[in-house]
Each structure stands twice: as C-alpha cells, then as structure tokens.
Design a protein around this motif. Structure first.
Motif, short mmCIF file in Angstrom:
data_model
loop_
_atom_site.label_atom_id
_atom_site.label_comp_id
_atom_site.label_asym_id
_atom_site.label_seq_id
_atom_site.Cartn_x
_atom_site.Cartn_y
_atom_site.Cartn_z
N ASP A 124 104.79 80.06 26.18
CA ASP A 124 105.09 78.85 25.39
C ASP A 124 104.95 79.06 23.89
OD1 ASP A 124 102.39 79.20 26.07
OD2 ASP A 124 101.92 77.09 25.77
N SER A 162 97.90 84.91 19.52
CA SER A 162 98.53 85.66 20.62
C SER A 162 99.18 86.93 20.11
CB SER A 162 99.59 84.76 21.28
OG SER A 162 100.58 85.55 21.90
N ASP A 303 90.40 94.24 26.51
CA ASP A 303 90.87 95.35 27.36
C ASP A 303 89.78 96.37 27.64
OD1 ASP A 303 94.19 95.30 25.88
OD2 ASP A 303 93.27 94.06 27.44
N VAL A 325 89.65 85.43 26.24
CA VAL A 325 91.09 85.67 26.15
C VAL A 325 91.76 85.39 27.49
CG1 VAL A 325 92.88 87.39 25.66
CG2 VAL A 325 90.72 87.41 24.37
C1 EPZ Z 1 98.62 91.69 25.01
O1 EPZ Z 1 99.02 90.81 26.04
C2 EPZ Z 1 98.32 93.03 25.66
N1 EPZ Z 1 99.52 93.54 26.34
C3 EPZ Z 1 97.18 92.85 26.66
O2 EPZ Z 1 96.83 94.15 27.11
C4 EPZ Z 1 95.95 92.29 25.96
O3 EPZ Z 1 94.94 92.01 26.92
C5 EPZ Z 1 96.32 91.00 25.22
O4 EPZ Z 1 97.42 91.23 24.33
C6 EPZ Z 1 95.16 90.44 24.39
O5 EPZ Z 1 94.77 91.41 23.46
C7 EPZ Z 1 100.47 94.13 25.57
O6 EPZ Z 1 100.35 94.23 24.37
C8 EPZ Z 1 101.65 94.68 26.31
P1 EPZ Z 1 98.28 87.31 24.31
P2 EPZ Z 1 99.68 89.38 25.66
O7 EPZ Z 1 99.62 86.73 24.07
O8 EPZ Z 1 100.54 89.56 24.47
C9 EPZ Z 1 97.64 82.96 26.17
C10 EPZ Z 1 96.41 95.86 28.62
O9 EPZ Z 1 95.45 95.97 29.39
N2 EPZ Z 1 99.04 82.73 25.82
O10 EPZ Z 1 97.42 87.68 23.16
O11 EPZ Z 1 100.26 88.80 26.89
C11 EPZ Z 1 97.48 83.91 27.34
O12 EPZ Z 1 97.63 83.23 28.58
C12 EPZ Z 1 97.07 94.51 28.48
O13 EPZ Z 1 96.86 96.74 27.86
C13 EPZ Z 1 99.60 81.48 25.99
O14 EPZ Z 1 98.94 80.56 26.44
O15 EPZ Z 1 98.37 88.57 25.27
C14 EPZ Z 1 96.09 84.44 27.13
O16 EPZ Z 1 95.14 83.51 27.63
C15 EPZ Z 1 96.52 93.51 29.46
N3 EPZ Z 1 100.90 81.29 25.66
C16 EPZ Z 1 95.98 84.52 25.62
O17 EPZ Z 1 96.96 83.61 25.11
C17 EPZ Z 1 101.68 82.31 25.14
O18 EPZ Z 1 102.87 82.07 24.83
C18 EPZ Z 1 96.20 85.93 25.08
O19 EPZ Z 1 97.50 86.27 25.29
C19 EPZ Z 1 101.11 83.58 24.98
C20 EPZ Z 1 99.78 83.78 25.32
#
Ligand code: EPZ
Length: 413
Positions: A124, A162, A303, A325
């Motif tokens: 979102d 994010s 991570d 997170v």
């Molecule tokens: C990135 O994921 C990494 N993956 C993850 O690493 C890492 O854990 C994460 O960032 C946090 O550092 C890659 O970079 C490929 P976020 P991402 O958007 O981008 C919520 C690994 O082990 N959220 O920062 O998906 C989400 O649900 C992987 O290498 C929304 O609600 O993480 C979460 O609770 C696992 N809406 C929080 O934000 C959105 O549109 C963090 O998500 C986007 C995210």
C-alpha cells in the motif's frame, strides 16, 4: 537437499562478506533505466539474484558475466513485463520492476511479488507513492498493473520508513518530469548504496536524513559500480562465531553498518576488534544476556533478529528480541523448540532463556529463520538436519563452503 550439521565445534578462521543482496537486487532492475550497459561488481551469486536475472533476460536484457565476477547488463532491447513473466512470485524484489518499468516503458504488469512469509506483506505504501506521482495502480488475481497517466513530480510522506516503498518511489520518480520529494524514507545502508549507484549512473538525487529529492524525466547513462558488502551476511557469521565460542574474522564490513550488533556484543561482554575493513570476534569469558529491539535503521537490523535469539541461549540470563518491523517473523521459534530452545513468545517479542540445544531435524521457515536454525545446529549437541536449504541459499552465497572453511562439520545432501 538439506544441510547435515554436527554441532559443538567452535568456528575459527576468516570469511569475506558477499555483496549486499538488498542493494544488488534494486540495482539489477534499475538497469532498465540506463541508456548504456551497466557493469556491477560484487553482485552475490544467490537464489534471489538468479531469479531477478532470469526475469530480466526474459525481457530481452543481455546479461554477460566476466571472469572477475562482474555482471554487465545491456537493456537496449528490453520489452515491458506482463503477467506471463515468470519468477516475480518468488521474490519480494520483483516489486521493483513496477517502478523501473513504468519509468522505462510507461506501463507494466507483473505477477504479485513473493518473498519470505511474514504475513501479508502489503504494497500500500508503494501504491500511494505511485498515485502521488500520477501513476495508476490496479490489482487483480493476475497481479499488478501500473501506468503513467499524467506523471508529474510530487511530494510524498511515508508513514513508515519502508525499504521497498522508498526504493520503488525513487524508481518511479525518475520517470516523471519534475522534482519529487520523499519524506520519511528508509535509510538502511543498502538503500543508500542503491542511491549512490543511481547517482553514479547520472541520477540527480539529494538525500538529507529522512528526506530525499529526485529530479525526474532524464534517462540514466551506463557505467560500472561495486555493490556494498552485505552487513546482514557478515553479522550472521559474527553471531555464529560468538555462539560457537570461536574466533572469526569477517572481511569487507563497515563499522557503521554493524554498529547495532556490535553494541549488543559489547553489552554481552563478547570481545571484538575492528581493523581496517575487517572485524574479528573472540570467545567471551562470560557471555552476558541482553535485550535488543529490531527496528528500522538505525535500530537493530530485523534481518539479524532470528540469529540473535539463538545467541541468547548461550548468555547468562538469556535475553529478549523484539521486532517492530515484522510481527510475524517468529515462526523460527517453533522449529527451534524441537532443538530444546526455551523461550516465551508474546506479540512482537521472544524472551529467550539459557538452554542447551540438541540436534534435530528442522525445516527453514524463511531465509533468516533458516540462518538461525543453522546457527543453532552449529552449537547443538549431536547431529541436525536442516531442510529448506534453498530458502537459505536465496540470501547466503556459498554458505556451506564458508562454514566448512571455518571448521564447521557441515555437508549438503
Ligand atoms: C526489505 O523488505 C528487505 N527485502 C527485507 O529483507 C527486510 O527485512 C525489510 O526490508 C526491512 O528491512 C528486500 O530488500 C528484498 P519494508 P521490504 O517495506 O521492502 C510494512 C531479507 O531477509 N509495509 O521495509 O518488504 C511491512 O508489512 C529480507 O533479506 C507496509 O505495511 O520491507 C513491514 O511490516 C526479509 N506496506 C514493514 O512495513 C508497504 O507498502 C517493513 O517493510 C510496505 C511495507
């Protein structure tokens, strides 16, 4: 296949950190914005990267790998992705195809992205950022379609820093005329490395703490770039070294990227020494317990959360790991309990009690949960079988070989 590990052997020796997975993946997709070939050094040879490369090749990107490990991508002949493109459902980073492709082609359709199973993993924030830029976003059972309508520079604020939404906003903002500003952006080192890659390719991006400005509407040039080392991989080996009571040096790390882990080591009385771009961790006389809170940068990296829980089993009084997170990143606890892991789970937090782990057959629930199970198997009494190794090899280059070189009794069968 599985990892077969006999535990109880301290790790000794030196390993070299791979290139950062979460920096390399957006760079690969961003090559679609470059007018000339892009050569990347230090892209890790891991599952997620192979999926990303196969997707780009399917779009007509010419990819060549040099003997020195460099990857060159020529995206001149690339075509826009559509729902038929395979692989996106395997990795979360395929979401970056939306920003990169809408900036290159004006519209794109992809399957719903995949990634580690931490609950819903919504997009979102990505969607809201695109809509602010005048890019339509529609979703149905086939996937996600975005199209640049009246693309324009915009101001947008993320309610949460994010990583993915920050990266995708930058990619989409590069494709619309005018200046865009993002407030509340992610500041993890791999995001900053991705930004410096784009700047090297000619992008006009200015960062200031949680604010960044992007000058859009200009194509990027080509060029070469070296991916920053992977602090999460490095931290995983340092934790395994401390947990096994060995002495291990990890090369190619930067203090700033590991400081939250090293601060925790300090509280746990785990000695370490930084020399140049290497860090060595030593066997502690007494390992003290601590509590860590995984949070967006500069917090403790989420991570490294699962791996830290295993380390705490060796500490006096144990400790706790909270994760602000990912609420659903705790499924590794149930697998660890088969090895004698003693813990109490509450929302967002695992309280770990000191306990002796025993070998067992366990299945990796996700990438970093798998790394935690391997760490547990290295310290457990007896033999362990860790299945689901393909999940671990999504993010760790040559993991069995690196652990074997440190003296671990590990083999893949
Ligand atoms: C990135 O994921 C990494 N993956 C993850 O690493 C890492 O854990 C994460 O960032 C946090 O550092 C890659 O970079 C490929 P976020 P991402 O958007 O981008 C919520 C690994 O082990 N959220 O920062 O998906 C989400 O649900 C992987 O290498 C929304 O609600 O993480 C979460 O609770 C696992 N809406 C929080 O934000 C959105 O549109 C963090 O998500 C986007 C995210």
């Amino acid at each position: 296949m599985a990892f077969l590990i006999s535990g109880g052997k301290p790790l000794y020796g030196t390993v070299r950190a791979q290139g950062a997975k979460n920096a390399a993946l957006p760079m690969l997709f961003a090559s679609l914005l470059c007018d000339a070939p892009v050569t990347l050094y230090g892209v890790p040879n891991i599952g997620d990267v192979r999926v990303a490369l196969s997707m780009l090749e399917a779009l007509g990107v010419k990819i060549s790998s040099e003997t020195d490990g460099a990857l060159t991508l020529d995206t001149k002949e690339a075509t826009p992705p559509d729902f038929a493109l395979k692989g996106g459902e395997k990795i979360r980073a395929s979401a970056y195809l939306l920003g990169a492709s809408v900036s290159r082609f004006g519209e794109v359709r992809i399957k719903h992205p995949g990634g580690c199973a931490f609950g819903v993993r919504p997009l979102d924030y990505h969607r809201a950022g695109f809509q602010a830029l005048g890019i339509s976003w529609n979703e149905d059972e086939r996937g996600i379609s975005v199209r640049r309508e009246d693309g324009r520079g915009a101001q947008f604020s993320l309610p949460y820093p994010s990583v993915g939404a920050t990266v995708n906003f930058i990619l989409a903002a590069l494709g619309v005329k005018g200046e865009s500003t993002l407030f509340g952006c992610a500041r993890e080192h791999h995001v900053l490395d991705f930004i410096s890659f784009l700047q090297k390719m000619g992008a006009k991006i200015h960062t200031e703490g949680e604010l960044l400005r992007v000058e859009g509407g200009k194509r990027l040039s080509g060029g070469s770039y070296t991916v920053t080392p992977d602090a999460v991989e490095a931290g995983t080996y340092l934790i395994a070294a401390a947990a096994t009571g060995g002495t291990v040096t990890v090369e190619r790390v930067r203090y700033g990227e590991l400081s939250p882990l090293l601060l925790a080591f300090g509280k746990m009385n785990i000695p370490f020494r930084f020399l140049g771009d290497s860090v060595t961790v030593y066997r502690p006389s007494r390992m003290l317990g601590t509590s860590v809170i995984a949070a967006p940068y500069p917090g403790f990296p989420t991570d490294l959360h699962p791996q830290m829980s295993v380390l705490l089993t060796r500490a006096e009084g144990g400790g706790s790991v909270s994760d602000l997170v990912w609420e659903e990143r705790f499924s590794y606890v149930h697998a660890l309990e088969r090895m004698g892991f003693s813990a109490y789970l509450s929302p967002h937090t695992v309280r770990v009690f000191p306990c002796a782990l025993r070998g067992s057959e366990v299945k990796a629930p996700d990438l970093r949960g798998g790394a935690a199970l391997i760490t547990a198997a290295l310290i457990a009494e007896g033999k362990s079988t860790v299945t689901g190794e393909e999940l671990v090899l999504r993010g760790y280059e040559m993991l069995p070989e690196k652990l074997f070189s440190l003296g671990a009794d590990i083999r893949v069968e």
